[in-house]
Design a protein around this motif. Structure first.
Motif, PDB file in Angstrom:
ATOM      1  N   PHE A   1       0.832  -1.203   0.000  1.00  0.00           N
ATOM      2  CA  PHE A   1       0.000   0.000   0.000  1.00  0.00           C
ATOM      3  C   PHE A   1       0.866   1.252   0.000  1.00  0.00           C
ATOM      4  O   PHE A   1       0.686   2.153  -0.816  1.00  0.00           O
ATOM      5  CB  PHE A   1      -0.930  -0.008   1.219  1.00  0.00           C
ATOM      6  N   PHE A   2       1.824   1.325   0.923  1.00  0.00           N
ATOM      7  CA  PHE A   2       2.646   2.528   1.016  1.00  0.00           C
ATOM      8  C   PHE A   2       3.560   2.715  -0.189  1.00  0.00           C
ATOM      9  O   PHE A   2       3.806   3.851  -0.602  1.00  0.00           O
ATOM     10  CB  PHE A   2       3.438   2.559   2.325  1.00  0.00           C
TER      11      PHE A   2
ATOM     12  N   TYR B   1      -3.859  19.391   6.110  1.00  0.00           N
ATOM     13  CA  TYR B   1      -3.561  18.082   5.529  1.00  0.00           C
ATOM     14  C   TYR B   1      -4.143  16.963   6.389  1.00  0.00           C
ATOM     15  O   TYR B   1      -4.790  16.040   5.889  1.00  0.00           O
ATOM     16  CB  TYR B   1      -2.051  17.865   5.356  1.00  0.00           C
ATOM     17  N   ARG B   2      -3.909  17.028   7.677  1.00  0.00           N
ATOM     18  CA  ARG B   2      -4.374  15.950   8.563  1.00  0.00           C
ATOM     19  C   ARG B   2      -5.897  15.845   8.565  1.00  0.00           C
ATOM     20  O   ARG B   2      -6.447  14.743   8.614  1.00  0.00           O
ATOM     21  CB  ARG B   2      -3.824  16.146   9.963  1.00  0.00           C
ATOM     22  N   MET B   3      -6.571  16.982   8.502  1.00  0.00           N
ATOM     23  CA  MET B   3      -8.042  16.954   8.448  1.00  0.00           C
ATOM     24  C   MET B   3      -8.524  16.338   7.129  1.00  0.00           C
ATOM     25  O   MET B   3      -9.447  15.529   7.125  1.00  0.00           O
ATOM     26  CB  MET B   3      -8.593  18.364   8.632  1.00  0.00           C
ATOM     27  N   ILE B   4      -7.882  16.714   6.036  1.00  0.00           N
ATOM     28  CA  ILE B   4      -8.250  16.155   4.731  1.00  0.00           C
ATOM     29  C   ILE B   4      -7.985  14.648   4.736  1.00  0.00           C
ATOM     30  O   ILE B   4      -8.839  13.844   4.357  1.00  0.00           O
ATOM     31  CB  ILE B   4      -7.481  16.849   3.589  1.00  0.00           C
TER      32      ILE B   4
ATOM     33  N   ALA C   1       7.229   6.744   5.547  1.00  0.00           N
ATOM     34  CA  ALA C   1       6.339   6.904   4.394  1.00  0.00           C
ATOM     35  C   ALA C   1       5.245   7.919   4.694  1.00  0.00           C
ATOM     36  O   ALA C   1       4.935   8.782   3.864  1.00  0.00           O
ATOM     37  CB  ALA C   1       5.734   5.558   3.998  1.00  0.00           C
ATOM     38  N   GLU C   2       4.667   7.843   5.885  1.00  0.00           N
ATOM     39  CA  GLU C   2       3.619   8.794   6.260  1.00  0.00           C
ATOM     40  C   GLU C   2       4.170  10.208   6.302  1.00  0.00           C
ATOM     41  O   GLU C   2       3.523  11.153   5.851  1.00  0.00           O
ATOM     42  CB  GLU C   2       3.022   8.400   7.610  1.00  0.00           C
ATOM     43  N   GLU C   3       5.390  10.365   6.802  1.00  0.00           N
ATOM     44  CA  GLU C   3       6.019  11.690   6.849  1.00  0.00           C
ATOM     45  C   GLU C   3       6.269  12.235   5.442  1.00  0.00           C
ATOM     46  O   GLU C   3       6.089  13.425   5.191  1.00  0.00           O
ATOM     47  CB  GLU C   3       7.327  11.636   7.641  1.00  0.00           C
ATOM     48  N   GLU C   4       6.696  11.367   4.525  1.00  0.00           N
ATOM     49  CA  GLU C   4       6.932  11.822   3.150  1.00  0.00           C
ATOM     50  C   GLU C   4       5.630  12.250   2.484  1.00  0.00           C
ATOM     51  O   GLU C   4       5.573  13.290   1.824  1.00  0.00           O
ATOM     52  CB  GLU C   4       7.606  10.734   2.310  1.00  0.00           C
ATOM     53  N   ILE C   5       4.582  11.464   2.667  1.00  0.00           N
ATOM     54  CA  ILE C   5       3.286  11.816   2.087  1.00  0.00           C
ATOM     55  C   ILE C   5       2.788  13.132   2.689  1.00  0.00           C
ATOM     56  O   ILE C   5       2.312  14.012   1.965  1.00  0.00           O
ATOM     57  CB  ILE C   5       2.278  10.668   2.285  1.00  0.00           C
ATOM     58  N   GLU C   6       2.923  13.281   3.981  1.00  0.00           N
ATOM     59  CA  GLU C   6       2.514  14.532   4.636  1.00  0.00           C
ATOM     60  C   GLU C   6       3.300  15.707   4.076  1.00  0.00           C
ATOM     61  O   GLU C   6       2.739  16.771   3.795  1.00  0.00           O
ATOM     62  CB  GLU C   6       2.706  14.435   6.147  1.00  0.00           C
ATOM     63  N   ARG C   7       4.602  15.554   3.899  1.00  0.00           N
ATOM     64  CA  ARG C   7       5.435  16.623   3.359  1.00  0.00           C
ATOM     65  C   ARG C   7       4.965  17.033   1.966  1.00  0.00           C
ATOM     66  O   ARG C   7       4.880  18.218   1.649  1.00  0.00           O
ATOM     67  CB  ARG C   7       6.905  16.198   3.317  1.00  0.00           C
ATOM     68  N   ILE C   8       4.633  16.071   1.130  1.00  0.00           N
ATOM     69  CA  ILE C   8       4.154  16.367  -0.228  1.00  0.00           C
ATOM     70  C   ILE C   8       2.880  17.200  -0.157  1.00  0.00           C
ATOM     71  O   ILE C   8       2.741  18.211  -0.855  1.00  0.00           O
ATOM     72  CB  ILE C   8       3.940  15.054  -1.016  1.00  0.00           C
ATOM     73  N   TRP C   9       1.934  16.771   0.669  1.00  0.00           N
ATOM     74  CA  TRP C   9       0.678  17.500   0.831  1.00  0.00           C
ATOM     75  C   TRP C   9       0.908  18.903   1.383  1.00  0.00           C
ATOM     76  O   TRP C   9       0.373  19.883   0.872  1.00  0.00           O
ATOM     77  CB  TRP C   9      -0.249  16.745   1.777  1.00  0.00           C
TER      78      TRP C   9
ATOM     79  N   LYS D   1       3.311   1.167  14.729  1.00  0.00           N
ATOM     80  CA  LYS D   1       4.406   2.138  14.630  1.00  0.00           C
ATOM     81  C   LYS D   1       5.419   1.992  15.763  1.00  0.00           C
ATOM     82  O   LYS D   1       6.540   2.470  15.651  1.00  0.00           O
ATOM     83  CB  LYS D   1       3.873   3.562  14.544  1.00  0.00           C
ATOM     84  N   GLY D   2       5.037   1.314  16.827  1.00  0.00           N
ATOM     85  CA  GLY D   2       5.951   1.084  17.934  1.00  0.00           C
ATOM     86  C   GLY D   2       6.888  -0.094  17.714  1.00  0.00           C
ATOM     87  O   GLY D   2       7.796  -0.323  18.522  1.00  0.00           O
ATOM     88  N   MET D   3       6.693  -0.824  16.632  1.00  0.00           N
ATOM     89  CA  MET D   3       7.535  -1.987  16.349  1.00  0.00           C
ATOM     90  C   MET D   3       8.627  -1.584  15.353  1.00  0.00           C
ATOM     91  O   MET D   3       8.329  -1.009  14.308  1.00  0.00           O
ATOM     92  CB  MET D   3       6.687  -3.118  15.772  1.00  0.00           C
ATOM     93  N   PRO D   4       9.889  -1.868  15.661  1.00  0.00           N
ATOM     94  CA  PRO D   4      10.987  -1.463  14.766  1.00  0.00           C
ATOM     95  C   PRO D   4      10.796  -1.914  13.309  1.00  0.00           C
ATOM     96  O   PRO D   4      11.150  -1.192  12.387  1.00  0.00           O
ATOM     97  CB  PRO D   4      12.216  -2.134  15.388  1.00  0.00           C
ATOM     98  N   ARG D   5      10.205  -3.050  13.123  1.00  0.00           N
ATOM     99  CA  ARG D   5       9.990  -3.579  11.778  1.00  0.00           C
ATOM    100  C   ARG D   5       9.158  -2.633  10.917  1.00  0.00           C
ATOM    101  O   ARG D   5       9.269  -2.629   9.701  1.00  0.00           O
ATOM    102  CB  ARG D   5       9.284  -4.928  11.905  1.00  0.00           C
ATOM    103  N   PHE D   6       8.305  -1.853  11.562  1.00  0.00           N
ATOM    104  CA  PHE D   6       7.387  -0.972  10.845  1.00  0.00           C
ATOM    105  C   PHE D   6       7.828   0.492  10.852  1.00  0.00           C
ATOM    106  O   PHE D   6       7.018   1.385  10.601  1.00  0.00           O
ATOM    107  CB  PHE D   6       5.973  -1.122  11.406  1.00  0.00           C
ATOM    108  N   ALA D   7       9.095   0.738  11.092  1.00  0.00           N
ATOM    109  CA  ALA D   7       9.613   2.111  11.084  1.00  0.00           C
ATOM    110  C   ALA D   7       9.361   2.777   9.731  1.00  0.00           C
ATOM    111  O   ALA D   7       9.168   3.990   9.657  1.00  0.00           O
ATOM    112  CB  ALA D   7      11.097   2.117  11.417  1.00  0.00           C
ATOM    113  N   TYR D   8       9.324   1.994   8.666  1.00  0.00           N
ATOM    114  CA  TYR D   8       9.073   2.564   7.342  1.00  0.00           C
ATOM    115  C   TYR D   8       7.687   3.197   7.238  1.00  0.00           C
ATOM    116  O   TYR D   8       7.475   4.101   6.428  1.00  0.00           O
ATOM    117  CB  TYR D   8       9.243   1.512   6.247  1.00  0.00           C
ATOM    118  N   LEU D   9       6.741   2.753   8.077  1.00  0.00           N
ATOM    119  CA  LEU D   9       5.404   3.348   8.052  1.00  0.00           C
ATOM    120  C   LEU D   9       5.482   4.826   8.416  1.00  0.00           C
ATOM    121  O   LEU D   9       4.846   5.669   7.773  1.00  0.00           O
ATOM    122  CB  LEU D   9       4.476   2.641   9.049  1.00  0.00           C
ATOM    123  N   ILE D  10       6.254   5.129   9.433  1.00  0.00           N
ATOM    124  CA  ILE D  10       6.390   6.516   9.877  1.00  0.00           C
ATOM    125  C   ILE D  10       7.091   7.336   8.799  1.00  0.00           C
ATOM    126  O   ILE D  10       6.654   8.440   8.472  1.00  0.00           O
ATOM    127  CB  ILE D  10       7.137   6.584  11.224  1.00  0.00           C
TER     128      ILE D  10
END
Length: 183
Positions: free
Chosen positions: A50-51, A143-146, A112-120, A101-110
């Motif tokens: 998805f990401f 952005y967060r509301m949208i 990716a979310e930060e990159e998408i937020e930056r684009i918006w 997001k608290g699991m090291p394996r999923f650090a990429y989620l944060i």
């Protein structure tokens, strides 16, 4: 994979067991371990797909060099277009974001979310600088509301209904850009 995604969306990641997934698939739970080493690996594949897709689409929209309004409209359309292929991933994120997001394996989620937020946020700020978006609103909060109003729609949207995701995005954009007040 699709069965697991649907179970995670329905029951929640934490409440879904490997046995639940195997039972739904009609196989022995040990058979899943030939393909995945853990339940986390299964959800990882669902979320990373998805990401990868949405981040690439958002990057491409930002790089097209359109005006801010057109870029934001395209970002909205991209988000709604993910509903059918990634409904379960979006639901898992809504339900289990804080846990994952608290699991090291999923650090990429944060990341990716930060990159998408930056684009918006960049598109919204550019629109503010060019005078097509109000200067008195906070771009990050906007952005967060949208984002949140789009993602929550995955809970009630049903494929095959009166609106497809493109029509849903168009309606959303009318309300977002033009409001509900008659001028």
């Amino acid at each position: 994979m699709k069965l697991a995604a649907e179970l995670f969306a329905e029951k929640g990641f934490q409440a879904t067991t490997v046995r639940n997934i195997a039972d739904e698939a009609g196989i022995l739970s040990g058979s899943l371990y030939h393909h995945f080493d853990s339940k986390e690996s299964i959800v990882d594949e669902i979320l990373s797909g998805f990401f990868t897709e949405i981040t690439a689409a958002c990057r491409a929209a930002a790089e097209r060099g359109q005006g801010p309004r057109e870029t934001v409209a395209e970002l909205v359309r991209i988000a709604f277009a993910t509903f059918e292929p990634h409904r379960a991933a979006i639901t898992v994120l809504q339900n289990d974001w804080n846990y994952l997001k608290g699991m090291p394996r999923f650090a990429y989620l944060i990341k990716a979310e930060e990159e998408i937020e930056r684009i918006w946020v960049d598109a919204l700020r550019k629109g503010q600088q060019e005078g097509c978006f109000r200067a008195d609103i906070d771009a990050r909060l906007t952005y967060r509301m949208i984002r949140d109003t789009i993602w929550v729609a995955v809970r009630w949207y049903r494929p095959g209904g009166a609106l497809d995701t493109a029509a849903l995005a168009d309606h959303y954009l009318k309300v977002m850009f033009d409001g509900i007040v008659v001028r």
